[in-house]
Motif scaffolding. Structure first.
Motif, PDB file in Angstrom:
ATOM      1  N   HIS A   1     -15.216  42.267  84.297  1.00  0.00           N
ATOM      2  CA  HIS A   1     -16.068  42.939  83.334  1.00  0.00           C
ATOM      3  C   HIS A   1     -15.163  43.371  82.188  1.00  0.00           C
ATOM      4  CE1 HIS A   1     -19.528  42.981  85.936  1.00  0.00           C
ATOM      5  NE2 HIS A   1     -18.774  43.412  86.908  1.00  0.00           N
ATOM      6  N   PRO A   2     -15.478  42.977  80.983  1.00  0.00           N
ATOM      7  CA  PRO A   2     -14.601  43.327  79.870  1.00  0.00           C
ATOM      8  C   PRO A   2     -14.604  44.835  79.628  1.00  0.00           C
ATOM      9  CG  PRO A   2     -16.605  42.276  79.069  1.00  0.00           C
ATOM     10  CD  PRO A   2     -16.635  42.206  80.565  1.00  0.00           C
ATOM     11  N   SER A   3     -13.540  45.301  79.023  1.00  0.00           N
ATOM     12  CA  SER A   3     -13.468  46.720  78.697  1.00  0.00           C
ATOM     13  C   SER A   3     -14.447  47.032  77.569  1.00  0.00           C
ATOM     14  CB  SER A   3     -12.050  47.085  78.254  1.00  0.00           C
ATOM     15  OG  SER A   3     -11.781  46.493  76.996  1.00  0.00           O
ATOM     16  N   PHE A   4     -14.728  48.296  77.376  1.00  0.00           N
ATOM     17  CA  PHE A   4     -15.635  48.703  76.316  1.00  0.00           C
ATOM     18  C   PHE A   4     -15.119  48.211  74.964  1.00  0.00           C
ATOM     19  CE2 PHE A   4     -16.831  51.711  72.980  1.00  0.00           C
ATOM     20  CZ  PHE A   4     -18.208  51.543  73.015  1.00  0.00           C
ATOM     21  N   ALA A   5     -13.816  48.326  74.739  1.00  0.00           N
ATOM     22  CA  ALA A   5     -13.234  47.891  73.458  1.00  0.00           C
ATOM     23  C   ALA A   5     -13.451  46.388  73.252  1.00  0.00           C
ATOM     24  CB  ALA A   5     -11.751  48.232  73.404  1.00  0.00           C
ATOM     25  N   ASP A   6     -13.248  45.603  74.313  1.00  0.00           N
ATOM     26  CA  ASP A   6     -13.469  44.159  74.208  1.00  0.00           C
ATOM     27  C   ASP A   6     -14.936  43.850  73.926  1.00  0.00           C
ATOM     28  OD1 ASP A   6     -10.796  43.707  74.702  1.00  0.00           O
ATOM     29  OD2 ASP A   6     -11.093  43.258  76.841  1.00  0.00           O
ATOM     30  N   GLU A   7     -15.842  44.543  74.603  1.00  0.00           N
ATOM     31  CA  GLU A   7     -17.271  44.330  74.373  1.00  0.00           C
ATOM     32  C   GLU A   7     -17.649  44.701  72.942  1.00  0.00           C
ATOM     33  OE1 GLU A   7     -19.773  46.279  77.214  1.00  0.00           O
ATOM     34  OE2 GLU A   7     -18.809  45.293  78.905  1.00  0.00           O
ATOM     35  N   HIS A   8     -17.116  45.824  72.463  1.00  0.00           N
ATOM     36  CA  HIS A   8     -17.414  46.284  71.111  1.00  0.00           C
ATOM     37  C   HIS A   8     -16.922  45.256  70.086  1.00  0.00           C
ATOM     38  CE1 HIS A   8     -18.086  48.954  67.755  1.00  0.00           C
ATOM     39  NE2 HIS A   8     -16.822  48.826  67.392  1.00  0.00           N
ATOM     40  N   HIS A   9     -15.709  44.756  70.293  1.00  0.00           N
ATOM     41  CA  HIS A   9     -15.138  43.765  69.392  1.00  0.00           C
ATOM     42  C   HIS A   9     -15.993  42.485  69.389  1.00  0.00           C
ATOM     43  CE1 HIS A   9     -12.117  41.669  67.073  1.00  0.00           C
ATOM     44  NE2 HIS A   9     -12.072  40.717  67.987  1.00  0.00           N
ATOM     45  N   ALA A  10     -16.388  42.032  70.561  1.00  0.00           N
ATOM     46  CA  ALA A  10     -17.219  40.829  70.658  1.00  0.00           C
ATOM     47  C   ALA A  10     -18.573  41.049  69.994  1.00  0.00           C
ATOM     48  CB  ALA A  10     -17.405  40.434  72.119  1.00  0.00           C
ATOM     49  N   ASP A  11     -19.158  42.229  70.170  1.00  0.00           N
ATOM     50  CA  ASP A  11     -20.440  42.539  69.523  1.00  0.00           C
ATOM     51  C   ASP A  11     -20.307  42.527  68.008  1.00  0.00           C
ATOM     52  OD1 ASP A  11     -21.710  42.750  71.945  1.00  0.00           O
ATOM     53  OD2 ASP A  11     -21.699  44.950  71.985  1.00  0.00           O
ATOM     54  N   ARG A  12     -19.208  43.086  67.507  1.00  0.00           N
ATOM     55  CA  ARG A  12     -18.985  43.095  66.056  1.00  0.00           C
ATOM     56  C   ARG A  12     -18.847  41.681  65.530  1.00  0.00           C
ATOM     57  NH1 ARG A  12     -14.652  46.910  63.695  1.00  0.00           N
ATOM     58  NH2 ARG A  12     -15.624  46.113  61.815  1.00  0.00           N
ATOM     59  N   LEU A  13     -18.083  40.846  66.237  1.00  0.00           N
ATOM     60  CA  LEU A  13     -17.924  39.448  65.810  1.00  0.00           C
ATOM     61  C   LEU A  13     -19.266  38.722  65.819  1.00  0.00           C
ATOM     62  CD1 LEU A  13     -14.599  38.346  67.547  1.00  0.00           C
ATOM     63  CD2 LEU A  13     -14.991  38.777  65.115  1.00  0.00           C
ATOM     64  N   ASP A  14     -20.060  38.949  66.847  1.00  0.00           N
ATOM     65  CA  ASP A  14     -21.387  38.324  66.915  1.00  0.00           C
ATOM     66  C   ASP A  14     -22.244  38.779  65.743  1.00  0.00           C
ATOM     67  OD1 ASP A  14     -20.723  36.985  69.219  1.00  0.00           O
ATOM     68  OD2 ASP A  14     -21.780  38.370  70.565  1.00  0.00           O
ATOM     69  N   GLY A  15     -22.183  40.050  65.433  1.00  0.00           N
ATOM     70  CA  GLY A  15     -22.955  40.585  64.309  1.00  0.00           C
ATOM     71  C   GLY A  15     -22.535  39.966  62.993  1.00  0.00           C
ATOM     72  N   HIS A  16     -21.226  39.826  62.787  1.00  0.00           N
ATOM     73  CA  HIS A  16     -20.719  39.197  61.557  1.00  0.00           C
ATOM     74  C   HIS A  16     -21.145  37.735  61.480  1.00  0.00           C
ATOM     75  CE1 HIS A  16     -18.427  42.548  60.048  1.00  0.00           C
ATOM     76  NE2 HIS A  16     -17.771  42.678  61.192  1.00  0.00           N
ATOM     77  N   GLU A  17     -21.072  37.034  62.616  1.00  0.00           N
ATOM     78  CA  GLU A  17     -21.470  35.629  62.636  1.00  0.00           C
ATOM     79  C   GLU A  17     -22.955  35.476  62.320  1.00  0.00           C
ATOM     80  OE1 GLU A  17     -20.194  34.129  66.423  1.00  0.00           O
ATOM     81  OE2 GLU A  17     -18.079  34.208  65.864  1.00  0.00           O
ATOM     82  N   ARG A  18     -23.785  36.354  62.867  1.00  0.00           N
ATOM     83  CA  ARG A  18     -25.224  36.301  62.564  1.00  0.00           C
ATOM     84  C   ARG A  18     -25.459  36.581  61.083  1.00  0.00           C
ATOM     85  NH1 ARG A  18     -25.586  38.949  67.526  1.00  0.00           N
ATOM     86  NH2 ARG A  18     -25.811  40.960  66.515  1.00  0.00           N
ATOM     87  N   TRP A  19     -24.733  37.544  60.518  1.00  0.00           N
ATOM     88  CA  TRP A  19     -24.881  37.883  59.107  1.00  0.00           C
ATOM     89  C   TRP A  19     -24.478  36.691  58.224  1.00  0.00           C
ATOM     90  CZ3 TRP A  19     -27.369  40.745  55.941  1.00  0.00           C
ATOM     91  CH2 TRP A  19     -26.943  40.892  54.623  1.00  0.00           C
ATOM     92  N   LEU A  20     -23.355  36.074  58.542  1.00  0.00           N
ATOM     93  CA  LEU A  20     -22.899  34.922  57.763  1.00  0.00           C
ATOM     94  C   LEU A  20     -23.897  33.759  57.879  1.00  0.00           C
ATOM     95  CD1 LEU A  20     -19.064  34.954  58.518  1.00  0.00           C
ATOM     96  CD2 LEU A  20     -20.200  35.534  56.357  1.00  0.00           C
ATOM     97  N   ALA A  21     -24.447  33.543  59.055  1.00  0.00           N
ATOM     98  CA  ALA A  21     -25.447  32.482  59.215  1.00  0.00           C
ATOM     99  C   ALA A  21     -26.682  32.786  58.384  1.00  0.00           C
ATOM    100  CB  ALA A  21     -25.831  32.349  60.699  1.00  0.00           C
TER     101      ALA A  21
END
Length: 142
Positions: free
Chosen positions: A116-136
């Motif tokens: 299970h990823p750490s909270f920091a890893d999950e937060h980072h992945a969520d931010r990247l997903d959000g940026h990718e959705r925004w760019l798309a």
């Protein structure tokens, strides 16, 4: 309740041990037991947890084994707590049961955090997903 049952553990000692095993912080500093006996069968718990932590992603077959091990440990914990609560036992046995329950709790904690990823890893992945959705979205608007 300060009486003592026939084998020596007092009600107050029993209550103190039960409070200790039910304390959320009891597992701090505790180690995972090398082996736990469940229904008369010794389970090499320490090695199992180390093996699970070695892999990058837990395959479905191993995930099923982790889930069944967790289930068996929870059932064994309940049996030992019930024995601590109700059986006529001596002080040494009561203390041994309490330590075993704390070890099982530590093992359950270790199993629940495998892959299970750490909270920091999950937060980072969520931010990247959000940026990718925004760019798309921006690409679609153009």
């Amino acid at each position: 309740m300060t009486g003592s049952d026939a084998t020596g553990v007092t009600d107050a000692e029993r209550e103190a041990l039960l409070d200790r095993v039910n304390d959320q912080s009891a597992t701090i500093g505790a180690s995972v037991p090398d082996e736990v006996e469940i229904d008369g069968t010794a389970v090499d718990l320490s090695t199992f947890i180390v093996e699970c932590r070695k892999v990058d992603a837990i395959p479905p077959a191993m995930e099923r084994k982790v889930a069944s091990t967790r289930e068996a440990l929870r059932a064994e914990r309940e049996r030992r707590v019930e024995r601590l609560e109700t059986d006529p036992i001596d002080r040494e046995t009561a203390e041994t049961l309490a330590e075993a329950v704390i070890g099982i709790d530590r093992a359950l904690n270790a199993l629940s955090t495998i892959r299970h990823p750490s909270f920091a890893d999950e937060h980072h992945a969520d931010r990247l997903d959000g940026h990718e959705r925004w760019l798309a979205f921006v690409d679609q608007v153009r």
